[in-house]
Design a protein around this motif. Structure first.
Motif, PDB file in Angstrom:
ATOM      1  N   GLU A   1       0.836  -1.207   0.000  1.00 54.40           N
ATOM      2  CA  GLU A   1       0.000   0.000   0.000  1.00 54.40           C
ATOM      3  C   GLU A   1       0.880   1.270   0.000  1.00 54.40           C
ATOM      4  O   GLU A   1       0.559   2.262  -0.633  1.00 54.40           O
ATOM      5  N   SER A   2       2.015   1.179   0.697  1.00 48.41           N
ATOM      6  CA  SER A   2       2.915   2.344   0.779  1.00 48.41           C
ATOM      7  C   SER A   2       3.461   2.739  -0.589  1.00 48.41           C
ATOM      8  O   SER A   2       3.920   3.864  -0.773  1.00 48.41           O
ATOM      9  N   THR A   3       3.463   1.797  -1.541  1.00 51.24           N
ATOM     10  CA  THR A   3       4.073   2.058  -2.853  1.00 51.24           C
ATOM     11  C   THR A   3       3.065   2.576  -3.881  1.00 51.24           C
ATOM     12  O   THR A   3       3.384   2.662  -5.063  1.00 51.24           O
ATOM     13  N   LYS A   4       1.846   2.881  -3.444  1.00 49.78           N
ATOM     14  CA  LYS A   4       0.793   3.226  -4.412  1.00 49.78           C
ATOM     15  C   LYS A   4       0.858   4.678  -4.891  1.00 49.78           C
ATOM     16  O   LYS A   4       0.187   5.061  -5.830  1.00 49.78           O
ATOM     17  N   LYS A   5       1.618   5.524  -4.192  1.00 45.85           N
ATOM     18  CA  LYS A   5       1.772   6.905  -4.691  1.00 45.85           C
ATOM     19  C   LYS A   5       3.150   7.452  -4.302  1.00 45.85           C
ATOM     20  O   LYS A   5       3.754   6.984  -3.312  1.00 45.85           O
ATOM     21  N   ASN A   6       3.595   8.430  -5.085  1.00 47.77           N
ATOM     22  CA  ASN A   6       4.847   9.157  -4.800  1.00 47.77           C
ATOM     23  C   ASN A   6       6.026   8.230  -4.506  1.00 47.77           C
ATOM     24  O   ASN A   6       6.808   8.474  -3.587  1.00 47.77           O
ATOM     25  N   THR A   7       6.105   7.155  -5.269  1.00 51.29           N
ATOM     26  CA  THR A   7       7.139   6.132  -5.049  1.00 51.29           C
ATOM     27  C   THR A   7       8.046   6.027  -6.272  1.00 51.29           C
ATOM     28  O   THR A   7       7.586   6.188  -7.406  1.00 51.29           O
TER      29      THR A   7
END
Ligand code: OXD
Ligand code: MN
Length: 591
Positions: free
Chosen positions: A317-323
């Protein structure tokens, strides 16, 4: 220029004179500046913009094929005395290294821009934080540092105008020439020089280089500790949170444990797990005499392969934006990313990590490099702790060491006291591969999981741990050892791992609270069978008995190996650890 600090300004000017960039750009951390840089990087193909509807703010980057991992053989600790680097580090005389690298850095940024990145390791305004400045010719580094640290103008708030307490990092990708790749640390000068790499662990100088190698040296001199540890909080149904810090060697599941999802049994009762950090902890003794930890980082630099909605939904889930994704496969079907273990449905129309066309259904090659990564902001993580930015850190109730051991080490044991705990940490070992049927992997000793990251003599590092214990006295956290990787006669794992590890953490916290008894053995206290809650778990009593068992013969063999390992440190090995080894031998004989 974002600061009036003369030490910063003079040093930047010296490095400009050395590297001769066409332009110098100070990174203030503003949206506009970062967006401008991303635009340039997309134009030059350093970054590929991904589908902004599915993955907003996300980009893909590929490194050269010769530049995909940390390079331990090219990593140097350049202390004036060789003895101060110790037997576990590559050493080079600082004058010799500076002189060699000055030749490589001379004029290296001609036709390039030098970016000046001020950053804080740790929350802005915290007495536990430290400032670094990284000079680099890579936009990829700027964008990643923005995720991994508190970057830009705000960082200088933590640096007084006349202070010299900042880490000077110089990086150039140069020609990515592996023959001339160096990651050199000068702990006595607060300096890191890195050249000819563009891979994260070698070039995001705030992470392993500063927050572990330089910071461990600073911690020894200033009375605190920089450790390769995750930090997590367990909240009970009454809303009280207890924190633990755990050190495991690379690839032993630190990120997974840090973001653990409790089993249904605990969830229903109202237990929650909060992530403070997944890789690095800075620990100091607080005013109340207890040990407090901050995570100096601001994001996760996680291994992509194997991360999926079952193994670690919070990381995914942490990688779903601004990654930023590095060296994963590019799924051309919808302009997203894919890696081995993400799901069972690899794209047919894709580009692999080397930049070649790739069909995930038919190709025998891997789409993503095994060490491909995501750089994701910590604030994206659904279980990020409310204390993540607390300038005073979180109080640590227990320290946990662990590694991958097929046979010797039981699921969990508690050490007798701090000194014994330091011995257990100092002898941490991990097997290089998961055990195949009947076979046991090769054991590598990795003290406190710091073997590649300790910036000074490890014998002195052990001594520093002992000194910290003397200062903490009866407020010292209890020290435990865990092993999720014990196997049976057929090489099958005896413990399910992942969320189920919460059952072990609960025993650990119960021990810290004095709420459960334990069985005293030659190696430490192990749980009484009935004190590990196995309700609704797949582990039966028979297996539990196996995972908690101690094979005295294997342990006698272990003491021989430890004795051999300790010889490395010569007179730097603290007497206390020698005594602990002798005590262990005696206890094993008596049993
Ligand atoms: C890491 C490592 O990348 O430990 O965190 O290698
Ligand atoms: Mn790590």
């Amino acid at each position: 220029m974002l600061t009036k600090n003369k030490n910063v300004l003079e040093w930047v000017q010296q490095m400009v004179d050395l590297c001769k960039p066409d332009n110098v750009v100070w990174i203030d951390g503003s949206e506009e500046q970062l967006n401008e840089l991303k635009k340039i990087a997309v134009q030059t193909k350093e970054l590929i913009e991904l589908n902004q509807e599915i993955l907003p703010g996300c980009y893909l980057h590929r490194t050269k094929q010769n530049d995909v991992a940390r390079v331990e053989d090219k990593t140097f600790i350049c202390s004036r005395k060789e003895e101060d680097a110790g037997p576990t580090n590559n050493w080079c005389d600082p004058e010799e290294m500076y002189s060699k690298l000055k030749k490589l850095f001379a004029g290296v940024m001609k036709n390039r821009t030098m970016y000046v990145i001020p950053y804080s390791m740790g929350p802005i305004g915290s007495h536990m934080s430290k400032v670094g400045v990284e000079l680099t010719d890579s936009i990829y580094v700027v964008i990643n540092m923005n995720i991994m640290t508190r970057m830009g103008k705000q960082a200088f708030e933590n640096l007084k105008e006349d202070s010299n307490d900042f880490v000077r990092g110089l990086h150039s990708k140069a020609n990515i020439d592996p023959e001339n790749r160096f990651i050199a640390h000068f702990p006595e000068d607060n300096t890191i020089w890195s050249i000819n790499s563009a891979y994260g662990g070698n070039v995001l100088l705030g992470k392993k280089c500063f927050a572990l190698r330089i910071a461990s040296y600073q911690g020894k001199n200033e009375g605190w500790m920089a450790e390769h540890m995750l930090i997590l909080g367990i909240e009970n149904p009454q809303g009280e949170v207890k924190y633990v810090a755990a050190a495991f060697p690379s690839a032993c599941g630190k990120t997974n444990l840090a973001m653990l999802i409790p089993p249904e049994l605990y969830k229903k009762q109202g237990y929650k797990v909060w992530t403070v950090g997944d890789d690095i902890a800075w620990l100091r003794i607080g005013q109340d005499g207890r040990l407090y930890a901050i995570n100096p980082e601001n994001g996760f630099f996680g291994v992509a392969p194997g991360t999926n909605s079952k193994s670690n939904p919070n990381a995914l889930e942490s990688t779903k934006k601004n990654t930023i994704f590095t060296n994963v496969a590019h799924n051309l079907e919808n302009n997203t990313v894919w890696w081995e273990g993400l799901n069972e449905n690899p794209p047919e129309n894709a580009i692999d990590w080397t930049g070649k066309e790739w069909n995930g259904k038919t190709s025998k090659e891997k789409g993503a490099h095994p060490n491909s990564r995501f750089t994701a902001p910590a604030k994206n993580c659904p279980c990020i702790s409310k204390e993540f930015n607390n300038p005073d850190g979180v109080p640590i109730s227990a320290i946990i060491f662990g590694g991958r051991r097929a046979k010797t080490t039981p699921l969990v044991y508690e050490t007798f006291n701090w000194q014994h705990g330091v011995f257990v940490g100092a002898t941490t070992a991990s097997e290089t591969t998961a055990a195949a049927a009947g076979k046991v992997g090769v054991v590598r000793r990795d003290p406190m999981a710091m073997l590649p990251f300790c910036g000074y003599n490890m014998g002195d590092y052990f001594k520093h741990w002992l000194t910290m214990g003397e200062k903490l006295k009866d407020k010292a956290p209890k020290i435990f050892n865990v092993n999720w990787f014990r196997t049976d006669e057929n090489g099958e794992f005896l413990w399910p791992g992942y969320g189920e590890n919460m059952r072990v953490l609960m025993w650990i916290l119960n021990r810290c609270n004095g709420e459960v008894d334990a069985k005293k053995t030659a190696i430490g206290y192990i749980p009484k069978k009935t004190d590990l809650n196995l309700e609704q778990s797949s582990v039966n009593e028979h297996n539990l008995e196996k995972i908690l068992s101690i094979d005295l013969n294997l342990w006698k063999q272990e003491t021989k190996e430890i004795e051999e390992f300790f010889k490395k440190f010569g007179s730097k090995l603290p007497l206390e650890l020698k005594n602990e080894l002798n005590n262990l031998k005696e206890r094993l004989e008596k049993n």
